[in-house]
Design a protein around this motif. Structure first.
Motif, mmCIF file in Angstrom:
data_model
loop_
_atom_site.group_PDB
_atom_site.id
_atom_site.type_symbol
_atom_site.label_atom_id
_atom_site.label_comp_id
_atom_site.label_asym_id
_atom_site.label_seq_id
_atom_site.Cartn_x
_atom_site.Cartn_y
_atom_site.Cartn_z
ATOM 1 N N LEU A 517 0.827 -1.208 0.000
ATOM 2 C CA LEU A 517 0.000 0.000 0.000
ATOM 3 C C LEU A 517 0.862 1.259 0.000
ATOM 4 C CD1 LEU A 517 -2.761 -1.045 2.576
ATOM 5 C CD2 LEU A 517 -3.050 -0.781 0.104
ATOM 6 N N LEU A 518 1.929 1.249 0.781
ATOM 7 C CA LEU A 518 2.789 2.428 0.855
ATOM 8 C C LEU A 518 3.618 2.613 -0.413
ATOM 9 C CD1 LEU A 518 3.984 2.193 4.571
ATOM 10 C CD2 LEU A 518 2.307 3.766 3.604
ATOM 11 N N ARG A 519 3.960 1.515 -1.082
ATOM 12 C CA ARG A 519 4.711 1.640 -2.338
ATOM 13 C C ARG A 519 3.904 2.382 -3.398
ATOM 14 N NH1 ARG A 519 7.143 -3.413 -1.270
ATOM 15 N NH2 ARG A 519 5.375 -4.532 -2.184
ATOM 16 N N GLN A 520 2.601 2.177 -3.392
ATOM 17 C CA GLN A 520 1.745 2.805 -4.404
ATOM 18 C C GLN A 520 1.124 4.114 -3.916
ATOM 19 O OE1 GLN A 520 1.938 1.464 -7.268
ATOM 20 N NE2 GLN A 520 2.919 -0.447 -6.588
ATOM 21 N N ALA A 521 1.476 4.534 -2.695
ATOM 22 C CA ALA A 521 0.799 5.688 -2.099
ATOM 23 C C ALA A 521 1.074 6.986 -2.843
ATOM 24 C CB ALA A 521 1.212 5.831 -0.634
ATOM 25 N N ALA A 522 2.196 7.072 -3.542
ATOM 26 C CA ALA A 522 2.520 8.316 -4.253
ATOM 27 C C ALA A 522 1.650 8.524 -5.484
ATOM 28 C CB ALA A 522 3.996 8.319 -4.646
ATOM 29 N N TYR A 523 0.957 7.471 -5.913
ATOM 30 C CA TYR A 523 0.128 7.539 -7.120
ATOM 31 C C TYR A 523 -1.315 7.207 -6.740
ATOM 32 C CZ TYR A 523 4.893 6.804 -8.726
ATOM 33 O OH TYR A 523 6.253 6.889 -8.900
ATOM 34 N N PRO A 524 -2.183 8.187 -6.667
ATOM 35 C CA PRO A 524 -3.553 7.958 -6.173
ATOM 36 C C PRO A 524 -4.284 6.835 -6.899
ATOM 37 C CG PRO A 524 -3.115 10.303 -6.373
ATOM 38 C CD PRO A 524 -1.936 9.611 -6.973
ATOM 39 N N ASP A 525 -4.191 6.798 -8.226
ATOM 40 C CA ASP A 525 -4.914 5.764 -8.976
ATOM 41 C C ASP A 525 -4.397 4.373 -8.617
ATOM 42 O OD1 ASP A 525 -6.388 7.732 -10.142
ATOM 43 O OD2 ASP A 525 -5.236 7.776 -12.015
ATOM 44 N N ARG A 526 -3.084 4.225 -8.587
ATOM 45 C CA ARG A 526 -2.510 2.915 -8.270
ATOM 46 C C ARG A 526 -2.843 2.508 -6.832
ATOM 47 N NH1 ARG A 526 3.690 3.271 -10.636
ATOM 48 N NH2 ARG A 526 3.161 3.949 -12.766
ATOM 49 N N PHE A 527 -2.799 3.481 -5.929
ATOM 50 C CA PHE A 527 -3.111 3.167 -4.535
ATOM 51 C C PHE A 527 -4.543 2.663 -4.407
ATOM 52 C CE2 PHE A 527 -5.119 4.790 -0.594
ATOM 53 C CZ PHE A 527 -4.501 3.936 0.303
ATOM 54 N N VAL A 528 -5.480 3.344 -5.051
ATOM 55 C CA VAL A 528 -6.881 2.926 -4.979
ATOM 56 C C VAL A 528 -7.048 1.543 -5.611
ATOM 57 C CG1 VAL A 528 -9.215 3.445 -5.779
ATOM 58 C CG2 VAL A 528 -7.774 5.277 -4.870
ATOM 59 N N GLN A 529 -6.316 1.272 -6.683
ATOM 60 C CA GLN A 529 -6.405 -0.037 -7.326
ATOM 61 C C GLN A 529 -5.911 -1.145 -6.396
ATOM 62 O OE1 GLN A 529 -4.216 0.312 -10.976
ATOM 63 N NE2 GLN A 529 -5.673 1.745 -11.900
ATOM 64 N N VAL A 530 -4.757 -0.921 -5.770
ATOM 65 C CA VAL A 530 -4.204 -1.935 -4.867
ATOM 66 C C VAL A 530 -5.127 -2.130 -3.669
ATOM 67 C CG1 VAL A 530 -2.291 -2.451 -3.294
ATOM 68 C CG2 VAL A 530 -1.827 -1.551 -5.574
ATOM 69 N N LEU A 531 -5.631 -1.037 -3.113
ATOM 70 C CA LEU A 531 -6.533 -1.139 -1.972
ATOM 71 C C LEU A 531 -7.818 -1.862 -2.361
ATOM 72 C CD1 LEU A 531 -7.103 -0.384 0.987
ATOM 73 C CD2 LEU A 531 -8.081 1.776 0.164
ATOM 74 N N SER A 532 -8.343 -1.544 -3.535
ATOM 75 C CA SER A 532 -9.580 -2.193 -3.992
ATOM 76 C C SER A 532 -9.367 -3.684 -4.214
ATOM 77 C CB SER A 532 -10.068 -1.529 -5.286
ATOM 78 O OG SER A 532 -10.361 -0.161 -5.067
ATOM 79 N N ALA A 533 -8.202 -4.041 -4.768
ATOM 80 C CA ALA A 533 -7.912 -5.461 -4.988
ATOM 81 C C ALA A 533 -7.850 -6.208 -3.659
ATOM 82 C CB ALA A 533 -6.596 -5.607 -5.743
ATOM 83 N N VAL A 568 -13.484 6.174 1.597
ATOM 84 C CA VAL A 568 -12.017 6.257 1.589
ATOM 85 C C VAL A 568 -11.527 6.889 0.292
ATOM 86 C CG1 VAL A 568 -9.902 4.885 1.521
ATOM 87 C CG2 VAL A 568 -11.641 4.409 3.244
ATOM 88 N N VAL A 569 -12.156 6.572 -0.824
ATOM 89 C CA VAL A 569 -11.771 7.203 -2.092
ATOM 90 C C VAL A 569 -11.994 8.714 -2.013
ATOM 91 C CG1 VAL A 569 -12.327 7.393 -4.545
ATOM 92 C CG2 VAL A 569 -12.143 5.135 -3.479
ATOM 93 N N ALA A 570 -13.090 9.115 -1.382
ATOM 94 C CA ALA A 570 -13.342 10.551 -1.211
ATOM 95 C C ALA A 570 -12.268 11.189 -0.324
ATOM 96 C CB ALA A 570 -14.730 10.767 -0.603
ATOM 97 N N LEU A 571 -11.819 10.458 0.692
ATOM 98 C CA LEU A 571 -10.741 10.969 1.543
ATOM 99 C C LEU A 571 -9.445 11.121 0.757
ATOM 100 C CD1 LEU A 571 -11.344 8.896 4.823
ATOM 101 C CD2 LEU A 571 -11.826 11.325 4.469
ATOM 102 N N VAL A 580 -3.619 9.256 3.445
ATOM 103 C CA VAL A 580 -4.575 8.188 3.762
ATOM 104 C C VAL A 580 -3.855 6.854 3.898
ATOM 105 C CG1 VAL A 580 -6.595 6.926 2.943
ATOM 106 C CG2 VAL A 580 -6.486 9.413 2.664
ATOM 107 N N ALA A 581 -2.902 6.580 3.011
ATOM 108 C CA ALA A 581 -2.174 5.309 3.068
ATOM 109 C C ALA A 581 -1.377 5.194 4.365
ATOM 110 C CB ALA A 581 -1.244 5.190 1.865
ATOM 111 N N ASN A 582 -0.681 6.264 4.731
ATOM 112 C CA ASN A 582 0.096 6.234 5.975
ATOM 113 C C ASN A 582 -0.791 5.968 7.180
ATOM 114 O OD1 ASN A 582 2.765 6.694 5.060
ATOM 115 N ND2 ASN A 582 2.350 8.874 4.803
ATOM 116 N N LEU A 583 -1.938 6.614 7.213
ATOM 117 C CA LEU A 583 -2.840 6.430 8.347
ATOM 118 C C LEU A 583 -3.457 5.035 8.354
ATOM 119 C CD1 LEU A 583 -4.585 9.927 8.363
ATOM 120 C CD2 LEU A 583 -3.000 9.034 10.075
ATOM 121 N N LEU A 584 -3.804 4.522 7.192
ATOM 122 C CA LEU A 584 -4.375 3.170 7.129
ATOM 123 C C LEU A 584 -3.385 2.131 7.640
ATOM 124 C CD1 LEU A 584 -6.361 3.008 3.753
ATOM 125 C CD2 LEU A 584 -7.280 2.705 6.062
#
Length: 607
Positions: A517-533, A568-571, A580-584
């Motif tokens: 999650l933290l690796r993809q945190a710099a890229y919002p789209d990728r982060f949401v994709q990884v979190l959704s998966a 979470v996506v809205a956040l 958001v990734a750091n806090l999660l």
């Protein structure tokens, strides 16, 4: 010079200035006490100076008192007090032997008798051990003797003693010196020269005690008190290199610094991270409390408790523990009603800004200063009432356990300690998030090996984060955020805990989830994709286990809803994916609060 405020210039920007300030404050306190006054003495950081204010001013005639000395003469095989020395004396060899006997006696105690808080009624054998307990100032005495400062210490005490023939005049000189800023040291030296000519103090020191003051008024400042000073030369032209020598300091200033060390200094030997063959090196760290706005009475009460609580540790860990333990000692004394000037709505950092530290490296035949640093106190615990104060103490204990579990002999844990120290001193949430991510990986590894791994609780983590940035409150209060953080917890640390106990649960362990999650945190789209998966797999697995056990799985866990994901996506859109990734990750690897005697399984059964 008869006034209510005195000043100590910050001439070195090291703890030497702090020691001098506490030494001068101690003198002013003694003057008022000797004249029947119990006035409050306050030490304040006033920018370029330390201001020492008295509730009632020093009046003319206060200096007409009998000679006194609150510093004990350290009696060693090479240094003996004057024959008619009327002040306190410490027999160094006797105290050292007593200390050795104390630790030998402690080794004979059972583990139960060594627990904090046990009493002599419970374990009568404790009485003999406590009778051998070392002096609270032992570390200061040992540092002076073992770091080559014993000669300078004996010299200034002897000079103070021989000045008893003109003691009121000396006190007037010192009151005048600190009555104005900048401190007029040149005028003080001139006035001392007049006193010396009249009373022949320098000659008496030489003939009677074989003590020689440089230029009749100065001594060499020692690094125990002046960590930034050393042998050297500073000239406007590149000549006179043959004049290389030690710096000079007006001897009463060094006397006050030794006095200040006894009021505000906490020296400790640093433990090596790994056992060493032969005698371990005696590296040392000295901590000096930097005042912000504190009375001597409040300072003394907290200092005594802090000095008792400060145990030896490794180089980085001891820095962190020093800040945590001082803050806890302050809160403990505050809640016990011992601090008259502490007020609700304030915090320990309003009274003491932190600690100035010096690291002394043992080079065998000498000691070298390797590092000067500042350790800040936590600035996120404003105490509004007693309940909140006790909650903060519980939070500090939680952090102490986490920090104490880290070992500097391990490179990864050493780095975590450094990051946590950066967070604590710099009040940097980014450093906390880096620590939380690294500690999450360590927690998973420890649990897998069946090792104890203390964790932050979600409630205390929220208090800490809100104390740094209350703009994050909408994230932490968001139900979707809370549910997804709980899903991370139920996919990582909780099933890992069961596996380590041989109780294989029905759910898979998601190794490396936080790191991904933290690796993809710099890229919002990728982060949401990884979190959704992850959430898709989480819900799928939850339903499969539910169906496999015909609606009665051994461990229930709730599904994550589409509303949770949308929130979470809205956040992420509002606060950014990295935040958001750091806090999660921080909350996902923390633990839910529970009663102390409840087992960890209680978390896994929550729905």
């Amino acid at each position: 010079m008869y006034q209510s405020t005195y000043y100590v210039d910050k001439t070195t920007d090291t703890f030497a200035d702090v020691l001098l300030a506490y030494g001068v404050a101690s003198l002013l306190e003694r003057l008022t006490q000797a004249n029947g006054s119990e006035t409050t003495v306050r030490v304040q950081d006033a920018g370029s100076v330390y201001a020492i204010t008295l509730e009632d001013p020093i009046e003319e005639g206060f200096e007409e008192i009998a000679w006194f000395c609150d510093l004990p003469f350290i009696h060693t095989s090479k240094k003996k007090p004057p024959d008619d020395w009327p002040g306190p004396v410490v027999d160094y060899d006797t105290e050292r032997e007593r200390r050795n006997e104390y630790f030998e006696a402690r080794k004979q105690l059972s583990n139960e008798a060594k627990r904090p808080g046990v009493t002599v009624d419970e374990f009568p054998e404790l009485a003999a051990v406590l009778a051998l307990e070392p002096r609270p100032d032992w570390d200061i005495l040992a540092q002076i003797n073992q770091m080559g400062a014993i000669s300078a210490y004996a010299k200034v005490l002897t000079a103070w003693y021989e000045s008893r023939v003109c003691f009121p005049d000396l006190l007037r000189l010192l009151l005048a010196l600190f009555a104005t800023t900048p401190n007029d040291v040149d005028n003080a030296l001139k006035r001392w020269g007049d006193l010396d000519s009249r009373y022949r103090i320098t000659l008496t020191l030489q003939e009677k005690h074989k003590v020689k003051l440089k230029k009749g008024n100065s001594v060499t400042p020692v690094q125990v008190l002046n960590p930034a000073m050393g042998k050297g030369i500073n000239r406007p032209k590149a000549d006179g290199a043959h004049r290389l020598g030690n710096p000079d300091s007006f001897w009463p200033l060094e006397f006050f610094k030794f006095w200040g060390m006894r009021r505000a200094g906490v020296p400790r030997i640093v433990q090596p991270p790994k056992p060493t063959p032969g005698r371990p090196p005696k590296d040392r760290k000295t901590y000096v409390l930097r005042p912000r706005n504190i009375t001597l009475d409040t300072h003394d009460r907290v200092y005594r408790a802090f000095n008792r609580a400060m145990l030896r540790s490794t180089a980085v860990k001891i820095d962190v523990l020093a800040a945590l333990r001082y803050t806890d000692a302050f809160l403990d004394q505050w809640l016990a009603g011992q601090l008259a000037d502490a007020r609700w709505g304030e915090e320990p950092g309003d009274y003491v800004s932190g600690m100035a530290t010096a690291f002394y490296k043992d080079m065998g035949s000498a000691v070298a200063v390797l590092n000067l640093a500042e350790i800040g106190l936590p600035r996120w615990m404003r105490v509004e009432d007693e309940v909140q104060g006790r909650a903060y103490r519980a939070l500090l204990e939680e952090h102490r356990q986490v920090v104490d579990s880290l070992q500097e002999r391990n490179a990864d844990e050493y780095r975590l300690l450094q990051v946590y120290r950066d967070f604590l001193s710099g009040h940097d949430l980014d450093a906390l998030f880096v620590f939380a991510a690294g500690y999450a990986r360590l927690t998973m590894s420890r649990i897998d090996k069946g090792q104890w791994s203390p964790r932050f609780t979600t409630t205390n983590l929220e208090v800490l984060i809100m104390g740094h940035n209350d703009k994050l409150k909408p994230i932490l209060d968001n139900p979707g955020f809370q549910n997804i953080a709980a899903a991370i917890r139920r996919s990582t640390v909780i099933p890992q805990y069961f596996k380590a106990r041989g109780q294989r649960g029905p759910y898979d362990i998601r190794y490396g989830l936080g790191a991904e999650l933290l690796r993809q945190a710099a890229y919002p789209d990728r982060f949401v994709q990884v979190l959704s998966a992850f959430l898709h797999d989480y819900n799928r697995e939850t339903m499969q286990v539910y169906e496999r056990h015909k609606g009665n799985p051994p461990v229930r866990r709730p599904q994550v809803t589409t509303d949770d994901i949308q929130q979470v996506v809205a956040l992420v859109d509002e606060h950014g994916s990295q935040t958001v990734a750091n806090l999660l990750v921080a909350f996902g690897y923390a633990r839910e609060p529970r009663e102390p005697d409840v087992e960890e399984q209680g978390e896994a059964s929550e729905t």
